[in-house]
Design a protein around this motif. Structure first.
Motif, PDB file in Angstrom:
ATOM      1  N   VAL A  81      54.255 -21.230 -38.880  1.00 32.99           N
ATOM      2  CA  VAL A  81      54.871 -21.318 -39.999  1.00 32.99           C
ATOM      3  C   VAL A  81      54.247 -20.638 -41.200  1.00 32.99           C
ATOM      4  O   VAL A  81      54.865 -20.003 -41.931  1.00 32.99           O
ATOM      5  CB  VAL A  81      55.002 -22.931 -40.507  1.00 32.99           C
ATOM      6  CG1 VAL A  81      55.643 -23.060 -42.003  1.00 32.99           C
ATOM      7  CG2 VAL A  81      55.926 -23.788 -39.694  1.00 32.99           C
ATOM      8  N   TYR A  82      52.906 -20.680 -41.111  1.00 30.72           N
ATOM      9  CA  TYR A  82      52.276 -19.857 -42.132  1.00 30.72           C
ATOM     10  C   TYR A  82      52.363 -18.312 -41.779  1.00 30.72           C
ATOM     11  O   TYR A  82      52.390 -17.463 -42.769  1.00 30.72           O
ATOM     12  CB  TYR A  82      50.625 -20.028 -42.070  1.00 30.72           C
ATOM     13  CG  TYR A  82      49.868 -19.291 -42.710  1.00 30.72           C
ATOM     14  CD1 TYR A  82      49.682 -19.241 -44.151  1.00 30.72           C
ATOM     15  CD2 TYR A  82      48.993 -18.275 -41.905  1.00 30.72           C
ATOM     16  CE1 TYR A  82      48.717 -18.386 -44.879  1.00 30.72           C
ATOM     17  CE2 TYR A  82      48.263 -17.203 -42.806  1.00 30.72           C
ATOM     18  CZ  TYR A  82      47.983 -17.305 -43.966  1.00 30.72           C
ATOM     19  OH  TYR A  82      47.190 -16.327 -44.686  1.00 30.72           O
ATOM     20  N   ALA A  93      58.223 -22.090 -33.377  1.00 19.84           N
ATOM     21  CA  ALA A  93      57.845 -23.326 -33.968  1.00 19.84           C
ATOM     22  C   ALA A  93      58.608 -24.358 -33.663  1.00 19.84           C
ATOM     23  O   ALA A  93      58.034 -25.493 -33.421  1.00 19.84           O
ATOM     24  CB  ALA A  93      57.782 -23.017 -35.551  1.00 19.84           C
ATOM     25  N   ARG A 132      60.246 -13.364 -38.499  1.00 18.62           N
ATOM     26  CA  ARG A 132      60.470 -14.535 -39.224  1.00 18.62           C
ATOM     27  C   ARG A 132      61.319 -15.430 -38.280  1.00 18.62           C
ATOM     28  O   ARG A 132      61.047 -16.520 -37.967  1.00 18.62           O
ATOM     29  CB  ARG A 132      60.967 -14.661 -40.636  1.00 18.62           C
ATOM     30  CG  ARG A 132      60.026 -14.281 -41.551  1.00 18.62           C
ATOM     31  CD  ARG A 132      60.808 -14.229 -42.981  1.00 18.62           C
ATOM     32  NE  ARG A 132      59.624 -13.920 -44.043  1.00 18.62           N
ATOM     33  CZ  ARG A 132      60.062 -13.933 -45.140  1.00 18.62           C
ATOM     34  NH1 ARG A 132      61.181 -14.118 -45.547  1.00 18.62           N
ATOM     35  NH2 ARG A 132      59.038 -13.592 -46.258  1.00 18.62           N
ATOM     36  N   SER A 181      57.225 -27.493 -31.499  1.00 15.78           N
ATOM     37  CA  SER A 181      57.170 -28.596 -32.165  1.00 15.78           C
ATOM     38  C   SER A 181      57.771 -29.727 -31.142  1.00 15.78           C
ATOM     39  O   SER A 181      57.158 -31.138 -31.069  1.00 15.78           O
ATOM     40  CB  SER A 181      58.073 -28.720 -33.322  1.00 15.78           C
ATOM     41  OG  SER A 181      57.551 -27.835 -34.539  1.00 15.78           O
ATOM     42  N   MET A 191      54.890 -16.735 -40.928  1.00 18.61           N
ATOM     43  CA  MET A 191      56.265 -16.547 -41.536  1.00 18.61           C
ATOM     44  C   MET A 191      56.161 -16.045 -43.042  1.00 18.61           C
ATOM     45  O   MET A 191      57.172 -15.245 -43.189  1.00 18.61           O
ATOM     46  CB  MET A 191      57.335 -17.611 -41.280  1.00 18.61           C
ATOM     47  CG  MET A 191      57.885 -17.996 -40.084  1.00 18.61           C
ATOM     48  SD  MET A 191      58.516 -19.789 -39.880  1.00 18.61           S
ATOM     49  CE  MET A 191      60.086 -19.088 -40.793  1.00 18.61           C
ATOM     50  N   ARG A 192      55.143 -16.389 -43.536  1.00 21.06           N
ATOM     51  CA  ARG A 192      55.154 -15.980 -44.770  1.00 21.06           C
ATOM     52  C   ARG A 192      54.108 -15.054 -45.296  1.00 21.06           C
ATOM     53  O   ARG A 192      53.668 -14.444 -46.358  1.00 21.06           O
ATOM     54  CB  ARG A 192      54.705 -17.119 -45.940  1.00 21.06           C
ATOM     55  CG  ARG A 192      55.775 -18.356 -45.870  1.00 21.06           C
ATOM     56  CD  ARG A 192      55.510 -19.292 -46.988  1.00 21.06           C
ATOM     57  NE  ARG A 192      56.408 -20.203 -46.841  1.00 21.06           N
ATOM     58  CZ  ARG A 192      56.437 -21.410 -47.764  1.00 21.06           C
ATOM     59  NH1 ARG A 192      55.550 -21.498 -48.445  1.00 21.06           N
ATOM     60  NH2 ARG A 192      57.623 -22.150 -47.902  1.00 21.06           N
ATOM     61  N   LEU A 251      60.273 -18.847 -36.251  1.00 22.88           N
ATOM     62  CA  LEU A 251      60.737 -20.146 -36.508  1.00 22.88           C
ATOM     63  C   LEU A 251      61.491 -20.599 -34.779  1.00 22.88           C
ATOM     64  O   LEU A 251      61.154 -21.885 -34.916  1.00 22.88           O
ATOM     65  CB  LEU A 251      62.057 -19.741 -37.252  1.00 22.88           C
ATOM     66  CG  LEU A 251      62.975 -21.155 -37.546  1.00 22.88           C
ATOM     67  CD1 LEU A 251      62.048 -22.136 -38.151  1.00 22.88           C
ATOM     68  CD2 LEU A 251      64.185 -20.765 -38.371  1.00 22.88           C
ATOM     69  N   VAL A 292      51.999 -24.926 -34.514  1.00 24.81           N
ATOM     70  CA  VAL A 292      53.071 -24.766 -35.336  1.00 24.81           C
ATOM     71  C   VAL A 292      52.694 -24.527 -36.735  1.00 24.81           C
ATOM     72  O   VAL A 292      53.523 -23.556 -37.368  1.00 24.81           O
ATOM     73  CB  VAL A 292      53.900 -26.246 -35.203  1.00 24.81           C
ATOM     74  CG1 VAL A 292      55.047 -26.297 -36.356  1.00 24.81           C
ATOM     75  CG2 VAL A 292      54.489 -26.573 -33.946  1.00 24.81           C
ATOM     76  N   GLY A 293      51.618 -25.018 -37.276  1.00 27.23           N
ATOM     77  CA  GLY A 293      51.364 -24.766 -38.535  1.00 27.23           C
ATOM     78  C   GLY A 293      50.940 -23.267 -38.878  1.00 27.23           C
ATOM     79  O   GLY A 293      51.652 -22.635 -39.755  1.00 27.23           O
TER      80      GLY A 293
END
Length: 409
Positions: free
Chosen positions: A138-139, A156, A149, A160, A141-142, A153, A134-135
């Motif tokens: 999220v990373y 993720a 994205r 989760s 996505m940027r 999401l 998940v980390g």
């Protein structure tokens, strides 16, 4: 009974999509985008659940194989994700290493802490692994997955959920022992309902990602020149639409033509001509500004669009291009020495909007023609007003010195 039925459905989902992923990877050939690793992950996880149906909680060879396949499947999904984003991560050797290492670790943990410790270890490792996944999403996505994205999401959120369920499972094992894994327990039903949901949603989502990447690649191929990787005419028009979305946006067009390119092809061959085209493309990339657009129209003609540039700025960019090409060594070890070439550049009036591109092209082409007639290796600027054209050039210029003209149209 319900949980066992859900596990059976889960096996069917996983094995079916494993076959589908494998077929897709074979069709993709060299660029598999991780589909072979996803197929291996589904196959191993499906095999793990088959073993679970055959053997209940406790100690057995099937139980050890079940846990090992489960963890190896998670590793395969990691590898598949890395390969999808272009990381050449190996699969077979890490899988074999993990399989042997985790099997031995199960023996040790079972001997030291019993079956509860062995099942708790799997739940804890899965929870930590999914949390790390998940980390990374999220990373991503940027960073490396900005164009995905929404999909990242979704992944993720879904992962989760399985992370939280493994944490709950760990707590139940530590508090209630193996009875927490009874197939008639409500938690087990919830767990496998969620797993069935994941098996229904995630594989089609992965296929969608592959299809999106393929369509993006086709779109890029349609918008790019295959030799130089610059924009082609279609790609230029599409890019200009984005540039002119801002009210009042303007641009100037630079038409770049390689001098005596036919002579280069006839003398040295088309492979040297291709090297010259690529060299000029590299010079264009190095000379233009950050937001400028560069395109190969075809043959030896290139275009640079200077967005928001006035005549002085466009002239500076054009002179950088001309000088960069003149100084660049295009080919080496030819019979007549290293090959260099020059370009002639025509600069259009300021234009607004993609619809005015053709008119700007005509202005730059007329200016380019004037430069060719005047001796080549020069920059020619179309005058903003109408009237007689004025020429400004150094006295008795050498061929290596650029000549700048102002052309009235």
């Amino acid at each position: 009974m319900i949980a066992s039925l859900l596990v059976g459905m889960l096996c069917v989902y996983l094995l079916t999509f494993a076959v589908m992923f494998m077929l897709i990877s074979q069709r993709l050939r060299s660029e598999k985008m991780g589909m072979d690793a996803f197929a291996a992950g589904n196959l191993m996880l499906g095999g793990a659940y088959v073993l679970q149906l055959l053997e209940g909680p406790g100690w057995s060879t099937m139980g050890v194989a079940n846990h090992t396949l489960t963890l190896c499947a998670v590793l395969a999904y990691w590898v598949g994700g890395a390969r999808f984003f272009g990381r050449p991560v190996p699969l077979l050797k890490p899988l074999l290493t993990l399989a042997v290492g985790y099997s031995l670790m199960q023996l040790l943990v079972h001997w030291m802490g019993g079956p509860v410790a062995r099942y708790s270890m799997l739940a804890a490792i899965c929870a930590l692994t999914f949390a790390a996944m998940v980390g990374v999403l999220v990373y991503g996505m940027r960073s490396f997955a900005r164009d995905l994205r929404g999909e990242m999401l979704l992944f993720a959120v879904l992962i989760s959920g399985i992370c939280v369920l493994n944490i709950i499972k760990l707590g139940k094992l530590l508090g209630g022992g193996l009875e927490a894994l009874d197939m008639d327990e409500n938690f087990q039903k919830v767990f496998y309902i969620y797993m069935c949901s994941l098996a229904t949603i995630l594989p089609p989502a992965i296929v969608w990602l592959v299809l999106r990447r393929l369509t993006d690649a086709l779109r890029t191929m349609a918008a790019r020149d295959p030799l130089t990787q610059l924009l082609n005419r279609r790609g230029l028009r599409t890019a200009l639409q984005g540039c002119f979305r801002k009210p009042g946006a303007t641009a100037r067009l630079l038409l770049v033509d390689i001098d005596h390119f036919k002579r280069i092809n006839d003398t040295h061959g088309h492979h040297v001509g291709d090297a010259v085209l690529c060299g000029v493309a590299d010079a264009l990339r190095a000379a233009v500004r950050k937001d400028d657009l560069i395109c190969r129209l075809g043959g030896e003609e290139f275009v640079a669009i200077c967005v928001g540039a006035d005549s002085a700025s466009a002239l500076r960019v054009a002179e950088r291009i001309r000088s960069s090409v003149e100084q660049k060594q295009m080919a080496q070890e030819l019979q007549r020495g290293n090959l260099r070439c020059t370009v002639t550049i025509g600069v259009s009036h300021c234009f607004e909007g993609e619809a005015a591109l053709e008119q700007a092209m005509q202005q730059a082409d007329a200016a380019l023609y004037r430069g060719k007639s005047g001796g080549r290796n020069c920059v020619v600027i179309a005058c903003e007003g109408r009237g007689d054209s004025a020429e400004v050039m150094p006295d008795e210029p050498r061929p290596s010195i650029a000549r700048h003209y102002t052309l009235g149209l």
